[in-house]
Design a protein around this motif. Sequence first.
Motif, PDB file in Angstrom:
ATOM      1  N   GLU B  11     -47.780   0.328  25.364  1.00 52.99           N
ATOM      2  CA  GLU B  11     -47.393   0.717  24.004  1.00 52.99           C
ATOM      3  C   GLU B  11     -47.280   2.228  23.847  1.00 52.99           C
ATOM      4  OE1 GLU B  11     -50.156  -1.413  21.474  1.00 52.99           O
ATOM      5  OE2 GLU B  11     -51.366   0.336  21.123  1.00 52.99           O
ATOM      6  N   LYS B  12     -47.953   2.994  24.697  1.00 52.98           N
ATOM      7  CA  LYS B  12     -47.748   4.451  24.651  1.00 52.98           C
ATOM      8  C   LYS B  12     -46.329   4.835  25.076  1.00 52.98           C
ATOM      9  CE  LYS B  12     -49.647   5.523  29.257  1.00 52.98           C
ATOM     10  NZ  LYS B  12     -48.418   4.981  29.868  1.00 52.98           N
ATOM     11  N   ASP B  13     -45.615   3.915  25.727  1.00 58.07           N
ATOM     12  CA  ASP B  13     -44.235   4.184  26.148  1.00 58.07           C
ATOM     13  C   ASP B  13     -43.201   3.843  25.076  1.00 58.07           C
ATOM     14  OD1 ASP B  13     -45.179   4.925  28.708  1.00 58.07           O
ATOM     15  OD2 ASP B  13     -45.278   2.813  29.282  1.00 58.07           O
ATOM     16  N   ILE B  14     -43.630   3.399  23.909  1.00 58.59           N
ATOM     17  CA  ILE B  14     -42.679   3.273  22.797  1.00 58.59           C
ATOM     18  C   ILE B  14     -42.121   4.675  22.565  1.00 58.59           C
ATOM     19  CG2 ILE B  14     -42.433   2.784  20.321  1.00 58.59           C
ATOM     20  CD1 ILE B  14     -44.796   0.856  20.605  1.00 58.59           C
ATOM     21  N   PRO B  15     -40.802   4.813  22.495  1.00 55.38           N
ATOM     22  CA  PRO B  15     -40.245   6.162  22.329  1.00 55.38           C
ATOM     23  C   PRO B  15     -40.874   6.879  21.128  1.00 55.38           C
ATOM     24  CG  PRO B  15     -38.488   4.575  22.751  1.00 55.38           C
ATOM     25  CD  PRO B  15     -39.755   3.785  22.591  1.00 55.38           C
ATOM     26  N   THR B  16     -41.005   8.193  21.238  1.00 53.62           N
ATOM     27  CA  THR B  16     -41.547   8.986  20.120  1.00 53.62           C
ATOM     28  C   THR B  16     -40.423   9.569  19.272  1.00 53.62           C
ATOM     29  OG1 THR B  16     -41.669  10.890  21.579  1.00 53.62           O
ATOM     30  CG2 THR B  16     -43.678   9.589  21.316  1.00 53.62           C
ATOM     31  N   THR B  17     -39.191   9.526  19.822  1.00 53.65           N
ATOM     32  CA  THR B  17     -38.032   9.989  19.044  1.00 53.65           C
ATOM     33  C   THR B  17     -36.918   8.958  19.156  1.00 53.65           C
ATOM     34  OG1 THR B  17     -37.163  11.179  20.971  1.00 53.65           O
ATOM     35  CG2 THR B  17     -38.505  12.452  19.426  1.00 53.65           C
ATOM     36  N   TRP B  18     -36.069   8.929  18.129  1.00 53.53           N
ATOM     37  CA  TRP B  18     -34.851   8.143  18.209  1.00 53.53           C
ATOM     38  C   TRP B  18     -33.763   9.014  18.833  1.00 53.53           C
ATOM     39  CZ3 TRP B  18     -36.792   7.428  12.775  1.00 53.53           C
ATOM     40  CH2 TRP B  18     -37.430   6.185  12.602  1.00 53.53           C
ATOM     41  N   TYR B  19     -32.858   8.392  19.550  1.00 49.16           N
ATOM     42  CA  TYR B  19     -31.755   9.136  20.178  1.00 49.16           C
ATOM     43  C   TYR B  19     -30.504   9.023  19.311  1.00 49.16           C
ATOM     44  CZ  TYR B  19     -27.711  10.062  23.068  1.00 49.16           C
ATOM     45  OH  TYR B  19     -26.504  10.542  23.506  1.00 49.16           O
ATOM     46  N   ASN B  20     -29.934  10.180  18.992  1.00 48.40           N
ATOM     47  CA  ASN B  20     -28.758  10.253  18.128  1.00 48.40           C
ATOM     48  C   ASN B  20     -27.529  10.648  18.943  1.00 48.40           C
ATOM     49  OD1 ASN B  20     -26.988  10.534  16.018  1.00 48.40           O
ATOM     50  ND2 ASN B  20     -27.931  12.402  15.181  1.00 48.40           N
ATOM     51  N   ILE B  21     -26.682   9.674  19.240  1.00 44.37           N
ATOM     52  CA  ILE B  21     -25.524   9.949  20.107  1.00 44.37           C
ATOM     53  C   ILE B  21     -24.524  10.889  19.423  1.00 44.37           C
ATOM     54  CG2 ILE B  21     -24.040   8.015  19.404  1.00 44.37           C
ATOM     55  CD1 ILE B  21     -23.373   7.640  22.434  1.00 44.37           C
ATOM     56  N   ALA B  22     -24.649  11.061  18.102  1.00 46.50           N
ATOM     57  CA  ALA B  22     -23.744  11.982  17.397  1.00 46.50           C
ATOM     58  C   ALA B  22     -23.830  13.395  17.979  1.00 46.50           C
ATOM     59  CB  ALA B  22     -24.080  12.007  15.905  1.00 46.50           C
TER      60      ALA B  22
END
Lengths: 454, 454
Positions: B11-22
Amino acid sequence: MTEQIKYLLDEKDIPTTWYNIAADLPDLAPLMHPGTGAPITVDDLVPIMPEAVARQELSREREIEIPEPVRQIYAQWRPSPLFRARRLERLLDTPARIYYKYEGGSPAGSHKPNTAIAQAFYNHEARIRKLATETGAGQWGSSLSLAGALFGLQVQVYMVMVSFHQKPYRRLLMETYGARCVASPSLETAAGRAILAADPECTGSLGIATSEALEVAMNDPETNYAGGSVLNHVLLHQSVIGQEALAQFAMAQDYPDVVVGCAGGGSNLGGLTFPFLGEKLRGGRDVRVVAAEPAACPTLTRGKLAYDFGDTAGLTPLLRMHTLGHSFVPPSFHAGGLRYHGMAPLVSAALDANLLEAVAVEQSRCFAAGIQFARAEGIVPAPESTHAISVAVQEALRCKEEGRSEAILFGLSGHGHFDLSAYEAHLGGALRDEGVDQTRLDAALAQLPALADA
Amino acid sequence: MTEQIKYLLDEKDIPTTWYNIAADLPDLAPLMHPGTGAPITVDDLVPIMPEAVARQELSREREIEIPEPVRQIYAQWRPSPLFRARRLERLLDTPARIYYKYEGGSPAGSHKPNTAIAQAFYNHEARIRKLATETGAGQWGSSLSLAGALFGLQVQVYMVMVSFHQKPYRRLLMETYGARCVASPSLETAAGRAILAADPECTGSLGIATSEALEVAMNDPETNYAGGSVLNHVLLHQSVIGQEALAQFAMAQDYPDVVVGCAGGGSNLGGLTFPFLGEKLRGGRDVRVVAAEPAACPTLTRGKLAYDFGDTAGLTPLLRMHTLGHSFVPPSFHAGGLRYHGMAPLVSAALDANLLEAVAVEQSRCFAAGIQFARAEGIVPAPESTHAISVAVQEALRCKEEGRSEAILFGLSGHGHFDLSAYEAHLGGALRDEGVDQTRLDAALAQLPALADA
């Protein structure tokens, strides 16, 4: 994470052996042959199940190896998660620590594949081509259908009439897996025809559906019977649940004071709680075990401990168990998986040895607890599982009243995706709590076979 | 285990940021105000969504932090498993390595909670009390209902009429979570009443249901709108899927040659594939991305890239996207989540930049692949997801023909427990493949707003 809510194990931590509580329970009564009055042997069972399974049924060995191909399939969803229900704890404002072991992540949505996969494996090894079975709410039927699809076995399911109509999506799930599902009582078997002749409006029961499946298996050498609960080998296979939970409590550096499971035939209850009881029986830590059963089918709280048939037509061996009488047909409540007249002999023996307590709960109270749980924890539980939730909530509120911080573990045996019409009935105020008619219960108990008093 | 079939992260590997392809896509067209013809600003959006979400909608930042309370809830079912479909590989006798990222383990049964939880969190922070939304098959509506229950928000769902009747259990799931669900077009909104006046038999569409939800949000300051797909911030939130998959392929010491996702509004496709495309755009490894869309609603393969409204009544900003025209009402096929006239602007831009391919698939072929998958892998897929399975199977058979051992990843966006009546129709031979009427499509395309040619 700020708060740990999930305890996962690695797939190498899937148990390598099943735990057989028969090795640790004193004075287990044997299965008896209704004709000869002698204890059942492997030879008596092989006409309807593979020899390997028959040996497990009669085994007193503590640990039985899980075949690697079975563990390989288990690995798709096992080890199943142990969750800490922190949002429910906050909602109840309880000092108790509430945990639940969630079996709904299996492809069929309940704990039932734990034994379905094992039984399909052994039948495949024995070159059997077809399995016949009964199902109540459909959790077992869909699990065996899944297992049949994975091992190339045809599956024929007799589904209790009332559930067949209440839960059409369960039948569709079985058909999607390639199985055939018929409403029981059906006109396909002598047992079904006899029941319908006597009562054309019969809503069915697990006992009746079991008679139909057994009849098919007994009459066709290429067909075996596969049972979803009650039998020793089924509870054996389900022991992966409690064994994993023990390891997960070690991870959490905690240990349950109370373990709660819903009880219909006993496979979920036994699977979750027997590994904890085994620890206790071998001198380990004490634990309270509570069986939550439906008030409308109160096998443990109002049944008699006696030898009885596992099915309505009297085709099974005689099992020493808590029973309402094999002719007892429970009212049509919504937790179809709990509508069974008897209880697993191993669970019955544990109750008799004061290793567990039993509580009967009304279905309206169970659904109310199920909705409270769904809105707090996100998972919509199967109606069967709501019985355990209801008792766990009650225990958590007792802790609050007594100011005690106990650890409560309950079994969330499956999700309720196929049971939403029952939730609709509850939300719409259309659910009635039917009690048990004492006259009918007395009549059913009066029909216990002669060996009952042996 | 003999064969590894599951790649789990901690669960520590849940991303901490979302990736914005924009941040990585060239020349993204802005959202436009239909009245002024000027680019949309945060101020234009705040009447219907929290400022934090409006900023994400317009952001060009590559990484946006995931709030800790959102990650905490994600942890109940995330990181989701990446599976290797070894039994399907053997069935197809293909040298390809087939993987699937399974999002059906969320409490609502699909990928939709990834953004529902985030949107409910931001609305709760902004002290909003009620959310209005549309839903097709009900995956989004039930996910937002779940999120609303967890954050104490009322949820009002307009569910596309045809799906409302095809999938009654989805409505019951929303109600069990405490939400209110209405068939759309409804008589509750001006948009709905206008549609019904023009066509009393209208089966509804996502465009119509969106108009109804937007109208409610625009007219009530305590109600916000929450979108389940199409919008930039929705695809942003879904990027956890692909980010986790990247880490899981590293565990597997493999990398996909092809990534396949089903495409309705684009949130599942974008969430799964954009992190892979991001790697490629920043000079990393090449990958083919394939969008699988329904032949009956072929937005990417037969739509026009133009500015159009996201809803039927024209209440949204203008989005530059592949569209069949906002007045286009798709035929009533069973993958209700894909019955949308447009496509996410980010997915449309990626197609325009030749970063992805699109394939349109008939539903009967999708259901056949879905049943093949269910019987081999055990999981019954949502009708939407069967589009991806169908294309993945086709790619695996191509590999067999060409003797190539490629790695194929597809998104299994959800399970099909609420869609079994569609499987019943398929198994019973009652499914028709409806094509798109070219005359109606031309008529819808002729109604594109004037800015379309800007």
